[in-house]
Scaffold this motif. Structure first.
Motif, mmCIF file in Angstrom:
data_model
loop_
_atom_site.group_PDB
_atom_site.id
_atom_site.type_symbol
_atom_site.label_atom_id
_atom_site.label_comp_id
_atom_site.label_asym_id
_atom_site.label_seq_id
_atom_site.Cartn_x
_atom_site.Cartn_y
_atom_site.Cartn_z
ATOM 1 N N VAL A 1 0.548 -1.803 0.081
ATOM 2 C CA VAL A 1 -0.628 0.283 0.230
ATOM 3 C C VAL A 1 1.471 1.635 0.110
ATOM 4 C CG1 VAL A 1 -1.228 1.487 0.904
ATOM 5 C CG2 VAL A 1 -2.310 -1.148 1.550
ATOM 6 N N THR B 1 -3.427 -2.654 5.849
ATOM 7 C CA THR B 1 -3.562 -1.398 4.670
ATOM 8 C C THR B 1 -3.428 0.025 5.601
ATOM 9 O OG1 THR B 1 -4.886 -2.710 3.250
ATOM 10 C CG2 THR B 1 -5.907 -0.302 3.294
ATOM 11 N N THR C 1 -5.529 1.447 -1.935
ATOM 12 C CA THR C 1 -5.737 0.841 -0.590
ATOM 13 C C THR C 1 -6.945 -0.086 -1.271
ATOM 14 O OG1 THR C 1 -7.767 2.153 -0.201
ATOM 15 C CG2 THR C 1 -5.893 2.503 1.234
ATOM 16 N N THR D 1 -5.493 7.784 -3.343
ATOM 17 C CA THR D 1 -5.332 6.816 -1.727
ATOM 18 C C THR D 1 -6.461 6.107 -2.301
ATOM 19 O OG1 THR D 1 -4.952 9.008 -0.751
ATOM 20 C CG2 THR D 1 -6.174 7.171 0.265
ATOM 21 N N LEU E 1 -0.821 2.504 4.488
ATOM 22 C CA LEU E 1 -1.757 4.652 4.041
ATOM 23 C C LEU E 1 -0.845 5.300 5.227
ATOM 24 C CD1 LEU E 1 -3.918 5.393 2.186
ATOM 25 C CD2 LEU E 1 -5.610 5.727 4.563
#
Length: 496
Positions: free
Chosen positions: A28, A413, A466, A462, A417
């Motif tokens: 990710v 995830t 994800t 984004t 992130l």
């Protein structure tokens, strides 16, 4: 509640779950970093092109260009939505400092150019340039006011980078007022050139005295020319090119009188700005009918860029009514996006192609989750049989192992992130640390046209970073969970 309790208990007892979480987070973070850099590059590129160009450009298709430019500009300004115009001339040439090198000469009219482009943001005031160049010189490194050699190559590169960073920070400072038309015009004035010559060492001033007071016209060069020591302020530069509309060579001397910094490394290191009328005269670009100076293009600024298509039609109709000797009947009108469309589309496609390739990391992490859960189902086969034997439904057993996969995917995830955003926000700091430690420039400005790594984190990017991880993690969890739920309780209990 027993499902969640057992699922989390199984996770705590397996070290491979930590590796699976790290694998997901790495995928990710990598995808988010790449998409953010590519998006930042696209945004910065569009802004640079737009700032350095006008909304629309009227190109001459004739051999001499657009003549009687005052009449043509009045005609353009009379059309709807046009608020400003500026004539320009461009030509490729060779300049000689210590050797001959290629350069793009761009002629501008300072008084009108500031109304159609952001040239005022990029030109440096004399005192600003002095402060930037001062970072190049250490104690004992100068002689007679000229740039000297630094003590070591590493020290010279460090000073060059500091000077470049100072120029970049200056033009990006929102509190800094752009140069006015008068300030830019002053850089090309005779008085400014005389001040520069007066500040030179006596040995260099004697050269201008030998020329009986004739002072060459000004050129404004990119900051890399000065920080790289290939040119210095007050230097006389010989430029050779081809006359407009012919194959005759023309040459002349110009004086380095100022500097600019756009952030586009290609322009900063390959272009000189010259007074537009001086360049047209140098190129011998005259109308054979009237003797007027002719210019290649006229840049046009609109009150609202959304009206570009309508404005173009109005301009074309108005220009067709002008006399043939103006050269305005043979023109092509382009928006700045049309001129750069192929390049911008190629970069956009490259972004998403790169994203697709890197998304294969998510498939790899899904395989890691699948393998870990299969081993967990085998290890906990007796537990599954006992649960089924005492009344737990197959759906209950299914959810235990599905929750395992979803928890791993969700944690990975979220961690990825966070790490991705943190890295993107500090990527230039990391780059500078690596450069200072190893001496290797990972982000080469000569390749990417920018002196810093641009980044923009968009909601769509984004989501694109994800969603694949969550989707592949969910799919990888389904197979082991379904296998555990379909086991025969008796055989599972007797499993060793």
């Amino acid at each position: 509640m027993y499902r969640l309790f057992l699922s989390l208990r199984y996770l705590r007892t397996r070290k491979t779950a930590v590796l699976a979480v790290l694998a997901v987070s790495f995928g990710v973070a990598t995808l988010l970093t790449v998409l953010s850099i590519m998006e930042g590059y696209i945004v910065e590129l569009r802004e640079m092109i737009r700032d350095q160009d006008a909304h629309m450009v009227v190109h001459s298709a004739g051999p001499r260009g657009i003549c009687d430019v005052d009449t043509v500009q009045e005609t353009l300004l009379a059309t709807p939505h046009v608020v400003a115009t500026a004539p320009t001339t461009e030509t490729f040439a060779m300049y000689r400092s210590d050797r001959f090198s290629p350069v793009l000469l761009r002629g501008i009219d300072p008084l009108s150019e500031v109304r159609v482009t952001d040239v005022g943001r990029y030109f440096l005031r004399p005192e600003e340039l002095d402060s930037i160049l001062a970072t190049l010189d250490g104690e004992g490194d100068t002689e007679g006011g000229l740039p000297g050699a630094a003590a070591t190559l590493g020290e010279a590169e460090a000073r060059k980078q500091r000077a470049s960073d100072a120029a970049r920070d200056l033009i990006r400072d929102e509190s800094r007022a752009p140069l006015s038309a008068d300030e830019i015009d002053a850089l090309f004035s005779l008085a400014h050139r005389r001040r520069i010559i007066a500040s030179l060492p006596e040995a260099l001033r004697e050269r201008f005295d030998a020329d009986r007071g004739r002072i060459p016209s000004s050129i404004v060069v990119g900051v890399p020319f000065l920080t790289g020591r290939s040119l210095f302020l007050g230097q006389m530069v010989k430029i050779v090119t081809v006359a407009q509309g012919s194959s005759e060579l023309v040459e002349g001397n110009f004086l380095v009188a100022g500097a600019f910094k756009t952030g586009n490394f290609e322009l900063d290191s390959q272009m000189f700005f010259v007074d537009n009328r001086r360049l047209a005269t140098f190129l011998r670009s005259f109308s054979p009918l009237t003797g007027d100076l002719c210019f290649q293009t006229i840049r046009v600024s609109l009150d609202d860029y959304t009206h570009a298509r309508k404005a173009r039609g109005e301009m074309e109709r108005a220009l067709l009514e002008l006399p043939p000797e103006t050269g305005a009947r043979v023109v092509r009108i382009y928006t700045w996006e049309e001129q750069k469309r192929g390049f911008l589309e190629a970069v956009e496609w490259e972004k998403w192609l790169t994203a697709v390739v890197i998304s294969f990391l998510n498939i790899f992490t899904a395989c890691v989750i699948l393998l870990m859960l299969v081993l967990l189902v085998i290890e906990k086969r007796r537990d599954s049989g006992i649960l089924l034997a005492i009344g737990s439904t197959p759906g209950g057993v299914f959810s235990i192992f599905l929750i395992n996969g979803l928890v791993i995917t969700a944690l990975g995830t979220a961690l990825g992130l966070g790490l991705g955003v943190l890295f993107v926000e500090n990527i230039n700091t990391v780059h500078d640390w690596i450069r200072d430690a190893t001496g290797y420039q990972l982000f080469d400005p000569e390749v990417y046209l920018m002196d810093r790594i641009p980044t923009v984190v968009k909601p769509l990017d984004t989501l694109a970073s994800t969603l694949p991880a969550l989707l592949f993690g969910f799919l990888a969890s389904l197979v082991p969970a379904a296998w555990a739920a379909r086991q025969d309780p008796i055989k599972a209990i007797h499993h060793e």
